[in-house]
Design an enzyme around this catalytic site. Structure first.
Site, mmCIF file in Angstrom:
data_model
loop_
_atom_site.group_PDB
_atom_site.id
_atom_site.type_symbol
_atom_site.label_atom_id
_atom_site.label_comp_id
_atom_site.label_asym_id
_atom_site.label_seq_id
_atom_site.Cartn_x
_atom_site.Cartn_y
_atom_site.Cartn_z
ATOM 1 N N LYS A 181 35.650 57.347 50.342
ATOM 2 C CA LYS A 181 34.930 56.240 50.519
ATOM 3 C C LYS A 181 35.306 55.130 49.710
ATOM 4 O O LYS A 181 35.142 55.078 48.717
ATOM 5 C CB LYS A 181 33.323 56.460 50.368
ATOM 6 C CG LYS A 181 32.557 55.487 50.984
ATOM 7 C CD LYS A 181 31.202 55.095 50.244
ATOM 8 C CE LYS A 181 31.325 53.729 49.306
ATOM 9 N NZ LYS A 181 31.615 52.613 49.615
ATOM 10 N N GLU A 256 35.415 57.142 36.127
ATOM 11 C CA GLU A 256 35.924 55.757 35.172
ATOM 12 C C GLU A 256 34.844 54.645 35.289
ATOM 13 O O GLU A 256 35.003 54.284 36.700
ATOM 14 C CB GLU A 256 37.311 55.566 35.487
ATOM 15 C CG GLU A 256 38.098 54.725 34.689
ATOM 16 C CD GLU A 256 38.716 53.547 35.243
ATOM 17 O OE1 GLU A 256 38.300 52.639 35.206
ATOM 18 O OE2 GLU A 256 39.986 54.190 35.734
ATOM 19 N N CYS A 290 38.678 47.013 35.022
ATOM 20 C CA CYS A 290 37.689 47.727 33.797
ATOM 21 C C CYS A 290 38.467 47.743 32.588
ATOM 22 O O CYS A 290 37.788 47.878 31.618
ATOM 23 C CB CYS A 290 37.572 49.087 34.399
ATOM 24 S SG CYS A 290 39.237 49.778 34.769
ATOM 25 N N GLU A 392 29.694 43.424 30.332
ATOM 26 C CA GLU A 392 30.952 43.224 31.027
ATOM 27 C C GLU A 392 30.776 42.148 32.373
ATOM 28 O O GLU A 392 29.662 42.237 32.819
ATOM 29 C CB GLU A 392 31.067 44.551 31.714
ATOM 30 C CG GLU A 392 32.380 44.774 32.732
ATOM 31 C CD GLU A 392 32.878 46.093 33.319
ATOM 32 O OE1 GLU A 392 34.002 46.148 33.445
ATOM 33 O OE2 GLU A 392 31.774 46.704 33.552
#
Length: 506
Positions: A181, A256, A290, A392
């Site tokens: 997906k 992750e 990331c 983040e």
């Protein structure tokens, strides 16, 4: 802005080797983030569609065409897929750039490496060996590894093909099958690769693609009992939610998740080179990585010079439509992501009271008014208690923090709930090894950044996830291991007659 009068392609789901409509008529718009133009509309898969895709992959996994394929035959097929991928790179570069807004030069540099992931894993498929284990007594003990089954894979918008390929290559080379997906923002290259691979001879159902929103389609895939493994690259909260869903079915997992990469810059390192690495680490992919080098932690002696030069570097970066080969920074992927970055700029200015030295605005150039652009932004004098140090952002946004001693620098670097990556800038070899060992993360770069290889394990600790992609670590995680113990002694056995002379561990 998108043009409602312009004809755009409507894409279905890719199941059983062909494109098929979803079971509901709802469509989702896919936009070019540089212009706001509609590139396509995609299907929004329902639970029933997800079930159909998983069952298709389960059927393909059990089929003789796939399951009985020898390792060498499978490796030849995987190498052929790499060749087909490589032969269509120009088309894929352009489509990926239009879909996710990363500059064409960056996309070309990244995507051109991806066929090697298939070749590396094809080599592992041929080289794999099961173990013979020395055990006490007159026994032969060996292991048999069998592919685990259907792998569900939810991929993000920032590196649509690269992150998908990190999972797809070992999945196919190990003999597993998959349902992918992709992000609803960036599904187009994944759909195209599935078409190319089936045309190249990959059996139908081995690689299925479903499209839709994370809270509906993604949820249905994560919790499907037909999955043997769940792979997600995304935010930490998405990892917690989907990990719990997949865990309820005892699926293997590789997650992750988020990151807030610290970069320790020591005063023995060349400042200009450190600034160049800082800009590369922070602004590549518009900072939507990331492993973005978003926390520059700089030793006091060179701190002021570093801040001045990084601000100048950020201001020099050419922003614009990423299809232009002279452009160095494209947009973020969506209006939502643009607003997120702008929110953190406001936090940095008004809540954290940090010093803005570059960027902080939406570009005013008329050619960018319909896209989702943010200037490369640098905040200085950032301290560990500030939100922009801890949280983040996922955009072209970097903070700079001062330290004095190595111990203080390490303490600042490790002061984070995340643990994906870290980086060190130093010419002192012993310091490099010493600090690398003490950084609490899964990946460390010394005098480099964003370096990835198919053979090198990739993944994090703490809130940055579990499991590893790439390397033998990832390939091996696609098998169940069976231990076979064979008694090589024909002597009579009667436990109840002669118990004392039969030492056992059961």
């Amino acid at each position: 802005m998108s043009n409602p009068n312009k004809q755009v392609p409507i894409r279905g789901l890719f199941i059983d080797g062909k494109e098929v409509p979803a079971s509901q008529p709802e469509l989702l718009d896919v936009l070019n983030p540089a212009t706001g133009e509609m590139l396509a509309q995609i299907s929004h898969a329902t639970d029933a569609d997800v079930d159909k895709a998983v069952k298709s992959s389960a059927k393909a996994f059990s089929s003789s065409e796939w399951s009985a394929m020898s390792n060498r035959t499978r490796a030849k097929l995987i190498n052929k897929l790499a060749d087909v991928f490589e032969a269509n790179l120009e088309e894929i570069y352009t489509l990926e750039t239009a879909n996710n807004g990363r500059s064409l030069n960056e996309t070309r540099a990244q995507v051109s490496r991806l066929p090697d992931f298939f070749r590396y894993n094809a080599g592992l498929a041929i080289a794999r060996r099961d173990s013979v284990i020395p055990v006490d007594g007159n026994y032969l003990n060996y292991t048999l590894r069998t592919p685990i089954g259907v792998v569900g894979n939810s991929t993000p918008f920032n590196h649509p093909l690269m992150i998908m390929v990190k999972s797809l290559a070992p999945t196919l080379a190990s003999g597993c099958t998959t349902v992918v997906k992709p992000s609803e923002y960036t599904p187009l290259t994944t759909l195209r690769l599935a078409e190319l691979f089936v045309e190249a001879g990959l059996p139908p159902g081995v690689f299925n693609v479903i499209t839709g929103l994370g809270p509906s389609t993604g949820k249905a895939l994560a919790e499907h009992p037909g999955l043997a493994k769940w792979v997600l690259t995304g935010g930490t909260e998405a990892g917690r939610i989907t990990g719990a869903l997949a865990g309820s079915n005892f699926a293997h997992q590789t997650l992750e998740l988020g990151g807030k990469t610290p970069v320790l810059v020591f005063d023995d390192f060349n400042v200009d080179q450190a600034v160049n690495y800082a800009a590369f680490g922070a602004f590549i992919g518009a900072g939507q990585t990331c492993i973005c080098g978003s926390r520059q932690i700089v030793q006091a002696k060179i701190y002021d010079e570093f801040v001045e030069k990084l601000a100048a570097k950020a201001k020099s970066i050419r922003i614009g439509n990423p299809i232009d080969p002279t452009v160095q920074l494209g947009p973020v992927v969506s209006a939502r992501q643009q607003q997120r970055v702008l929110k953190y700029i406001d936090i940095g200015l008004n809540e954290d009271k940090a010093r803005l030295v570059a960027g902080g605005k939406v570009p005013t150039d008329a050619s960018m008014k319909d896209g989702f652009f943010v200037e490369p932004t640098v905040f200085a004098d950032v301290t560990r208690d500030m939100r922009i140090f801890q949280e983040e952002v996922f955009g072209p946004f970097v903070s700079v923090t001062k330290f004095t001693t190595e111990e203080e620098g390490l303490e600042l670097a490790n002061d984070s709930p995340f643990g994906l990556a870290g980086a060190i800038r130093t010419n002192d070899v012993t310091r490099a090894h010493r600090v690398a060992a003490k950084l609490k993360c899964g990946i460390v770069w010394v005098n480099d950044h964003h370096r990835l290889d198919p053979a090198s394990p990739w993944g994090g600790i703490k809130d940055s996830g579990i499991g590893r992609e790439c390397g033998t670590e990832s390939f091996d995680q696609h098998f169940e291991t069976k231990s076979v113990m064979i008694r090589l002694d024909d002597a009579p056995f009667d436990w109840y007659k002669d118990t004392a002379s039969q030492p056992r561990l059961n």
